[in-house]
Design an enzyme around this catalytic site. Structure first.
Site, mmCIF file in Angstrom:
data_model
loop_
_atom_site.group_PDB
_atom_site.id
_atom_site.type_symbol
_atom_site.label_atom_id
_atom_site.label_comp_id
_atom_site.label_asym_id
_atom_site.label_seq_id
_atom_site.Cartn_x
_atom_site.Cartn_y
_atom_site.Cartn_z
ATOM 1 N N GLY A 163 0.839 -1.196 0.000
ATOM 2 C CA GLY A 163 0.000 0.000 0.000
ATOM 3 C C GLY A 163 0.867 1.236 0.000
ATOM 4 O O GLY A 163 2.057 1.171 0.319
ATOM 5 N N CYS A 190 5.250 -6.055 1.599
ATOM 6 C CA CYS A 190 5.606 -4.631 1.545
ATOM 7 C C CYS A 190 4.938 -3.867 2.696
ATOM 8 O O CYS A 190 5.278 -4.079 3.837
ATOM 9 C CB CYS A 190 5.254 -4.047 0.180
ATOM 10 S SG CYS A 190 6.101 -2.490 -0.108
ATOM 11 N N TYR A 191 3.963 -3.000 2.449
ATOM 12 C CA TYR A 191 3.308 -2.318 3.573
ATOM 13 C C TYR A 191 2.713 -3.346 4.533
ATOM 14 O O TYR A 191 2.690 -3.131 5.746
ATOM 15 C CB TYR A 191 2.206 -1.376 3.065
ATOM 16 C CG TYR A 191 1.563 -0.595 4.185
ATOM 17 C CD1 TYR A 191 2.185 0.531 4.713
ATOM 18 C CD2 TYR A 191 0.351 -1.001 4.745
ATOM 19 C CE1 TYR A 191 1.623 1.237 5.766
ATOM 20 C CE2 TYR A 191 -0.226 -0.303 5.799
ATOM 21 C CZ TYR A 191 0.416 0.810 6.308
ATOM 22 O OH TYR A 191 -0.146 1.503 7.353
ATOM 23 N N HIS A 243 7.856 -7.529 -3.700
ATOM 24 C CA HIS A 243 6.557 -7.963 -4.239
ATOM 25 C C HIS A 243 6.671 -9.310 -4.946
ATOM 26 O O HIS A 243 7.081 -9.364 -6.099
ATOM 27 C CB HIS A 243 6.013 -6.906 -5.204
ATOM 28 C CG HIS A 243 5.559 -5.673 -4.511
ATOM 29 N ND1 HIS A 243 4.281 -5.513 -4.029
ATOM 30 C CD2 HIS A 243 6.237 -4.555 -4.152
ATOM 31 C CE1 HIS A 243 4.175 -4.347 -3.425
ATOM 32 N NE2 HIS A 243 5.350 -3.738 -3.489
ATOM 33 N N GLU A 267 4.330 -11.041 -6.074
ATOM 34 C CA GLU A 267 3.239 -11.217 -7.038
ATOM 35 C C GLU A 267 3.569 -10.678 -8.429
ATOM 36 O O GLU A 267 2.852 -10.969 -9.382
ATOM 37 C CB GLU A 267 1.954 -10.558 -6.498
ATOM 38 C CG GLU A 267 1.939 -9.034 -6.432
ATOM 39 C CD GLU A 267 2.588 -8.456 -5.173
ATOM 40 O OE1 GLU A 267 3.446 -9.130 -4.570
ATOM 41 O OE2 GLU A 267 2.258 -7.312 -4.798
ATOM 42 N N ASP A 286 -18.903 -11.957 -21.532
ATOM 43 C CA ASP A 286 -19.439 -12.154 -20.182
ATOM 44 C C ASP A 286 -20.869 -12.703 -20.215
ATOM 45 O O ASP A 286 -21.182 -13.680 -19.531
ATOM 46 C CB ASP A 286 -19.422 -10.845 -19.384
ATOM 47 C CG ASP A 286 -18.030 -10.235 -19.341
ATOM 48 O OD1 ASP A 286 -17.075 -10.974 -19.632
ATOM 49 O OD2 ASP A 286 -17.907 -9.045 -19.031
ATOM 50 N N LYS A 302 -11.617 -11.603 -15.641
ATOM 51 C CA LYS A 302 -11.937 -11.743 -17.068
ATOM 52 C C LYS A 302 -11.268 -12.968 -17.711
ATOM 53 O O LYS A 302 -11.901 -13.717 -18.453
ATOM 54 C CB LYS A 302 -11.483 -10.476 -17.804
ATOM 55 C CG LYS A 302 -11.912 -10.405 -19.243
ATOM 56 C CD LYS A 302 -13.297 -9.826 -19.330
ATOM 57 C CE LYS A 302 -13.764 -9.594 -20.726
ATOM 58 N NZ LYS A 302 -15.078 -8.946 -20.756
#
Ligand code: XMP
Length: 515
Positions: free
Chosen positions: A56, A83-84, A171, A173, A229, A371
């Protein structure tokens, strides 16, 4: 969702939070994002099997810095702070966080790695990690030790294996941390003991069961637009409730060339789903006659759609539900830290206002999916690739791509030009790299010369953009030779257009559509 194991991701406002959810799901574990200040509400709904605290933009020393709800620590649930997330965890547990004057941003190399760390199993000294932080931990909380360092940071990874609490300053990710997946998988499987049971086929199985339970013997109406969708939503619901589902496809006369026939062909013939196809083109075009204001066009099309849909739905008995193709990014509460944590819920109704107006309950079977997961699901349900990868198309259709008055003649011109552009983009192998490509018919005529004759005809614009979510976009660099072929073919084959221009604007400040 009662027995489903899941990872709770508490969002502290990082731009990468959705990526954390994606990585965890890619590992075969279901994950959900909740705002950091709503941890206990998430617990009340369903106790998680593991928790990740996202990064964050705040500093723990900011007056309104988002805090850690320490009540989540008492359950013995494994926790990973990123991180944060690491900083707020350390700070809350009595560690010392230093407020740095400069941010450390980008590549860093692990200079030491504790080979006994379960989190770092398979991760060696010299591994690249991706940093994006200002503050850093300078004293770990009691009971924690450093499991890895970089030249700048002594507490790059901290851990308390007994309590199963871990934190990483970088990070894991992002793609720039090549061993990030290993670290996330270590957390999920070695530390939290989860099983990779989340897959599309398990999703279909459990969702089909949930839909049957919720719907009972009632009937469900759904608006099928032919986009990814709504198509996947209809295919999934049909799998669950068969003929209790009534998909309604409204041809408003503003669709792309051959689109209505294609949608009918795929659903009726390929999938054997009985779609109620309504040809309402005349109604829409009559109401649009003489209208040039884009907002008025949208309003008319929206209203007329609701009328047609209501009329059609009335033909079916015992209808108690409306199905919508809402996706996960539309339901995540996003956290904004300007002036402290505040939740803004994006309310996104694909069929604006209908559920309340028709006194229907909503069924939204895709609301847990991203998606690309929807695309995977569609393929698994037997939808053809052309439908799965089709570019997004706005609800008001070609009406917002014909600047000025919408007439049948202009719709046909645009359909022809657009079909040529898309065919050539496909030929060049660019279709999937482009988020959206289309032609816009301008309310401008220009002089040209064809054979020995002077022409005075329409100008059309080609628009192609790259984007990940349609919120921001850049113009796509179609190679010049492909642009040349598109322009030549449209001017030669579509009578009424004698000039093509290429739109090179980004969003912002422009938008993707022209109206
Ligand atoms: P803009 O033009 O706002 O478009 O940059 C962003 C994305 O949204 C699509 N779009 C719409 N979709 N109803 C829709 O369902 C609409 O009224 C609408 N307007 C724009 C647009 O095609 C792009 O993908």
């Amino acid at each position: 969702m009662a027995e489903k194991q899941y990872v709770l991701i508490l969002d502290y406002g990082s731009q990468y939070t959705q990526l954390i959810a994606r990585r965890i799901r890619e590992a075969g574990v279901y994950s959900e994002i909740h705002p950091c200040h709503k941890a206990s509400e998430a617990f009340d709904k369903h106790v998680p099997s593991a928790i990740v605290l996202s990064g964050g933009p705040a500093s723990v020393y900011d007056a309104e810095a988002p805090q850690l709800d320490v009540s989540i620590l008492g359950h013995g649930i494994p926790i990973l702070g990123i991180c944060y997330g690491l900083q707020v965890l350390s700070y809350s547990l009595g560690g010392v966080v230093e407020s740095a004057s400069e941010r450390e941003y980008g590549r860093a190399i692990l200079s030491t790695v504790d080979s006994a760390s379960k989190l770092l199993a398979g991760v060696g000294i010299g591994t690249q990690v991706w940093m994006s932080h200002g503050d850093k931990v300078i004293t770990a909380p009691m009971g924690f030790r450093s499991a890895a360092t970089t030249s700048d940071t002594d507490f790059t990874v901290i851990e308390n294996p007994e309590k199963k609490i871990y934190g990483v300053q970088f990070h894991p990710e992002v793609a720039h941390t090549p061993e990030g997946r290993t670290i996330i998988n270590n957390f999920l499987f070695r530390i939290a003991g989860l099983k990779p049971t989340w897959s599309m086929s398990s999703f279909i199985e459990s969702t089909v069961e949930e839909i049957r339970q919720a719907v009972g013997d009632a009937h469900v109406v759904a608006a099928l637009s032919g986009g990814v969708d709504s198509s996947v939503m209809v295919a999934l619901l049909h799998r669950a409730i068969g003929d209790q589902l009534h998909p309604i496809f409204v041809n408003n006369g503003l669709l792309r060339k051959d689109e209505a026939a294609e949608v009918r062909g795929i659903f009726c013939h390929h999938l054997g789903i009985d779609v109620d196809c309504v040809d309402a083109a005349d109604r829409f075009l009559e109401r649009l006659a003489g209208v040039i204001d884009p907002e008025v066009k949208r309003k008319i099309i929206g209203e007329e759609f609701i009328r047609v849909f209501e009329e059609e739905s009335a033909r079916f008995e015992n209808v108690k539900f409306l199905a919508q193709g809402t996706l996960y990014p539309d339901v995540i509460e996003s956290v904004s830290f300007k002036g402290g944590p505040s939740a803004t819920i994006k309310s996104h109704h694909n069929v604006g206002g209908l559920p309340e107006r028709m006194h229907l309950n909503l069924v939204e079977p895709l609301r847990e999916l991203f998606k690309d997961e929807v695309r995977e699901l569609g393929l698994e349900l037997g939808l053809p690739e052309v439908m799965i990868w089709r570019h997004p198309f706005p609800g008001p259709g070609l009406a917002v791509r014909i600047l000025g008055e919408v007439t049948r003649e202009r719709i046909e011109l645009l359909q022809e030009a657009d079909a040529i552009a898309i065919a050539e983009i496909r030929n060049a192998g660019l279709y999937r790299d482009i988020w959206q490509a289309f032609v816009v018919l301008l309310p401008v005529k220009s002089v040209g010369v064809m054979g020995d004759e002077r022409t005075y005809e329409h100008v059309a614009a080609l628009r192609a953009v790259e984007s990940t979510d349609g919120m921001t976009a850049d113009w796509f660099k179609i190679p010049h030779d492909v642009l040349g072929v598109i322009s030549n073919r449209i001017i030669n084959e579509v009578r009424g257009i004698n000039r093509i221009v290429y739109d090179i604007s980004s969003k912002p400040p422009s938008t993707i559509e022209w109206e």
